[in-house]
Design a protein around this motif. Structure first.
Motif, mmCIF file in Angstrom:
data_model
loop_
_atom_site.group_PDB
_atom_site.id
_atom_site.type_symbol
_atom_site.label_atom_id
_atom_site.label_comp_id
_atom_site.label_asym_id
_atom_site.label_seq_id
_atom_site.Cartn_x
_atom_site.Cartn_y
_atom_site.Cartn_z
ATOM 1 N N PRO A 143 1.054 -1.222 -0.019
ATOM 2 C CA PRO A 143 -0.021 0.177 -0.136
ATOM 3 C C PRO A 143 0.804 1.225 0.147
ATOM 4 O O PRO A 143 0.594 2.356 -0.687
ATOM 5 C CB PRO A 143 -0.753 -0.076 1.471
ATOM 6 N N ALA A 144 1.927 1.306 0.568
ATOM 7 C CA ALA A 144 2.788 2.426 0.866
ATOM 8 C C ALA A 144 3.591 2.635 -0.592
ATOM 9 O O ALA A 144 3.898 3.735 -0.719
ATOM 10 C CB ALA A 144 3.757 2.354 2.152
ATOM 11 N N ALA A 145 3.792 1.880 -1.289
ATOM 12 C CA ALA A 145 4.455 1.789 -2.598
ATOM 13 C C ALA A 145 3.928 2.839 -3.517
ATOM 14 O O ALA A 145 4.673 3.854 -4.090
ATOM 15 C CB ALA A 145 4.906 0.372 -3.178
ATOM 16 N N ALA A 146 2.701 2.888 -3.700
ATOM 17 C CA ALA A 146 1.799 3.569 -4.419
ATOM 18 C C ALA A 146 2.026 5.095 -3.915
ATOM 19 O O ALA A 146 2.158 6.142 -4.847
ATOM 20 C CB ALA A 146 0.308 3.137 -4.626
ATOM 21 N N SER A 147 1.750 5.403 -2.871
ATOM 22 C CA SER A 147 1.609 6.749 -2.221
ATOM 23 C C SER A 147 3.348 7.091 -1.969
ATOM 24 O O SER A 147 3.292 8.494 -2.022
ATOM 25 C CB SER A 147 1.307 6.650 -0.763
ATOM 26 N N SER A 148 4.346 6.453 -1.939
ATOM 27 C CA SER A 148 5.583 6.992 -1.728
ATOM 28 C C SER A 148 6.230 7.118 -2.778
ATOM 29 O O SER A 148 7.363 7.780 -2.583
ATOM 30 C CB SER A 148 6.353 6.132 -0.582
ATOM 31 N N GLY A 149 5.869 6.796 -3.869
ATOM 32 C CA GLY A 149 6.591 6.671 -5.278
ATOM 33 C C GLY A 149 7.851 5.757 -5.322
ATOM 34 O O GLY A 149 8.405 5.815 -6.176
ATOM 35 N N GLN A 156 24.646 5.873 -6.069
ATOM 36 C CA GLN A 156 25.989 6.438 -5.402
ATOM 37 C C GLN A 156 26.572 7.197 -6.532
ATOM 38 O O GLN A 156 26.720 8.386 -6.048
ATOM 39 C CB GLN A 156 26.792 5.560 -4.629
ATOM 40 N N GLY A 157 26.850 6.662 -7.507
ATOM 41 C CA GLY A 157 27.545 7.430 -8.506
ATOM 42 C C GLY A 157 26.825 8.569 -9.302
ATOM 43 O O GLY A 157 27.224 9.494 -9.946
ATOM 44 N N ARG A 158 25.246 8.524 -9.214
ATOM 45 C CA ARG A 158 24.485 9.697 -9.438
ATOM 46 C C ARG A 158 24.175 10.677 -8.609
ATOM 47 O O ARG A 158 23.369 11.482 -8.727
ATOM 48 C CB ARG A 158 23.386 9.182 -10.508
ATOM 49 N N GLY A 159 24.649 10.519 -7.291
ATOM 50 C CA GLY A 159 24.352 11.582 -6.283
ATOM 51 C C GLY A 159 22.860 11.246 -5.721
ATOM 52 O O GLY A 159 22.342 12.232 -5.279
ATOM 53 N N LEU A 160 22.404 10.140 -6.291
ATOM 54 C CA LEU A 160 20.968 9.745 -5.618
ATOM 55 C C LEU A 160 21.149 9.170 -4.053
ATOM 56 O O LEU A 160 22.130 8.672 -3.828
ATOM 57 C CB LEU A 160 20.184 8.957 -6.525
ATOM 58 N N GLN A 161 19.947 9.258 -3.311
ATOM 59 C CA GLN A 161 19.886 8.573 -2.212
ATOM 60 C C GLN A 161 20.046 7.023 -2.436
ATOM 61 O O GLN A 161 19.489 6.413 -3.093
ATOM 62 C CB GLN A 161 18.622 8.859 -1.458
ATOM 63 N N SER A 162 21.136 6.518 -1.896
ATOM 64 C CA SER A 162 21.414 5.165 -2.152
ATOM 65 C C SER A 162 20.698 4.180 -1.352
ATOM 66 O O SER A 162 21.299 3.605 -0.351
ATOM 67 C CB SER A 162 23.055 4.909 -1.869
ATOM 68 N N THR A 163 19.412 3.988 -1.711
ATOM 69 C CA THR A 163 18.467 2.962 -0.630
ATOM 70 C C THR A 163 18.381 1.753 -1.449
ATOM 71 O O THR A 163 17.921 0.949 -0.849
ATOM 72 C CB THR A 163 17.031 3.681 -0.982
ATOM 73 N N GLY A 164 18.857 1.506 -2.604
ATOM 74 C CA GLY A 164 18.630 0.238 -3.267
ATOM 75 C C GLY A 164 17.206 -0.088 -3.888
ATOM 76 O O GLY A 164 17.129 -1.225 -4.381
ATOM 77 N N VAL A 209 14.132 0.802 -6.165
ATOM 78 C CA VAL A 209 13.922 1.542 -7.535
ATOM 79 C C VAL A 209 12.920 2.420 -7.395
ATOM 80 O O VAL A 209 11.655 2.228 -7.312
ATOM 81 C CB VAL A 209 13.648 0.573 -8.587
ATOM 82 N N ASN A 210 13.309 4.070 -7.501
ATOM 83 C CA ASN A 210 12.052 4.841 -7.261
ATOM 84 C C ASN A 210 12.061 5.742 -8.607
ATOM 85 O O ASN A 210 12.724 5.521 -9.568
ATOM 86 C CB ASN A 210 12.472 5.807 -6.025
ATOM 87 N N PRO A 211 11.111 6.830 -8.550
ATOM 88 C CA PRO A 211 10.962 7.542 -9.840
ATOM 89 C C PRO A 211 12.340 8.311 -10.226
ATOM 90 O O PRO A 211 12.487 8.236 -11.427
ATOM 91 C CB PRO A 211 9.968 8.547 -9.581
ATOM 92 N N ALA A 212 13.145 8.829 -9.360
ATOM 93 C CA ALA A 212 14.155 9.550 -9.822
ATOM 94 C C ALA A 212 15.261 8.631 -10.201
ATOM 95 O O ALA A 212 15.842 9.036 -10.963
ATOM 96 C CB ALA A 212 14.744 10.375 -8.205
ATOM 97 N N THR A 213 15.512 7.511 -9.654
ATOM 98 C CA THR A 213 16.209 6.660 -10.195
ATOM 99 C C THR A 213 16.017 6.198 -11.623
ATOM 100 O O THR A 213 16.946 5.842 -12.577
ATOM 101 C CB THR A 213 16.432 5.204 -9.436
ATOM 102 N N LEU A 214 14.803 5.746 -11.733
ATOM 103 C CA LEU A 214 14.188 5.299 -13.091
ATOM 104 C C LEU A 214 14.608 6.446 -14.282
ATOM 105 O O LEU A 214 14.991 6.103 -15.192
ATOM 106 C CB LEU A 214 12.780 4.861 -13.164
ATOM 107 N N GLN A 215 14.420 7.621 -13.759
ATOM 108 C CA GLN A 215 14.509 8.882 -14.827
ATOM 109 C C GLN A 215 16.041 8.892 -14.699
ATOM 110 O O GLN A 215 16.154 9.083 -16.157
ATOM 111 C CB GLN A 215 14.092 10.157 -13.899
ATOM 112 N N ALA A 216 16.723 8.629 -13.803
ATOM 113 C CA ALA A 216 18.335 8.910 -14.231
ATOM 114 C C ALA A 216 18.695 7.816 -15.075
ATOM 115 O O ALA A 216 19.581 8.079 -15.810
ATOM 116 C CB ALA A 216 19.088 8.805 -12.704
ATOM 117 N N LEU A 217 17.959 6.679 -14.989
ATOM 118 C CA LEU A 217 18.409 5.493 -15.866
ATOM 119 C C LEU A 217 17.774 5.897 -17.383
ATOM 120 O O LEU A 217 18.371 5.146 -18.292
ATOM 121 C CB LEU A 217 17.726 4.274 -15.383
#
Length: 193
Positions: A109-115, A161-169, A171-179
């Motif tokens: 449930p939280a995945a949809a709301s947290s992105g 880490q290499g893109r200066g994103l929060q290294s959470t491991g 896959v979030n919208p910012a990571t997908l966009q950076a990819l």
């Protein structure tokens, strides 16, 4: 050393007590530890909220606040403060082990709301896209097989880490966009940047 933020549930099995010859050593205790799914983590976070020891969001991500809440819960209930979800802690929370292992909805449930897009709910086509992009960018050397394994997990963390994103491991919208992938449809073919 990076601290893992996965919540583990431990099930222990002890050997029966049998008199041993004086020169023999006692058999070791066998422990099984398994990471919980994001949905099971949400369940534990909700139980900790209900107990009044966790003020964070039940988001399925086990971080330092969740860890501290679990330890507070164990301490306030006179349980051994292990920081891990063991059988006694789960029982005191009112959660049966079967509930934890069965908690795997199609999307937490939280995945949809947290992105946050969790690797265990990405379809094989989306995982292949992520793997392909990580490989083409030099972060991944494994097969583009559509299965999220340890190699893909480590690669996504290195990429973040290499893109200066929060290294959470995660896959979030910012990571997908950076990819270079569409955050709303990670299974769609790679778009040029």
């Amino acid at each position: 050393m990076k601290r893992s933020h996965a919540l583990l549930v431990g099930l222990s099995f002890a050997m029966p007590i049998v008199p041993l010859p004086s020169h023999a050593q006692a058999p070791p205790v066998l422990l099984y530890t398994q990471a919980l799914s994001p949905a099971a983590t949400v369940l534990i976070q909700q139980k900790l909220q209900q107990a009044g020891v966790y003020a964070g969001q039940a988001d399925g991500i086990w971080g330092p606040d969740s860890q501290a809440a679990l330890e507070r819960f164990q301490q306030t209930r006179n349980l051994q403060v292990t920081g891990q979800l063991n059988q006694a802690t789960a029982a005191t929370l009112g959660v049966a082990p079967g509930e934890l292992l069965a908690a795997r909805p199609s999307q937490p449930p939280a995945a949809a709301s947290s992105g946050v897009v969790m690797p265990d709910i990405l379809g094989p086509a989306a995982v292949r896209n992520v793997q392909q992009r990580l490989r083409s960018l030099g972060f991944y050397r494994g097969g583009v097989d559509g299965f999220w394994g340890p190699g893909t997990q480590a690669a996504i963390e290195r990429f973040q880490q290499g893109r200066g994103l929060q290294s959470t491991g995660q896959v979030n919208p910012a990571t997908l966009q950076a990819l270079g992938l569409d955050p709303n449809n990670p299974a769609a073919p790679h778009r040029l940047q």
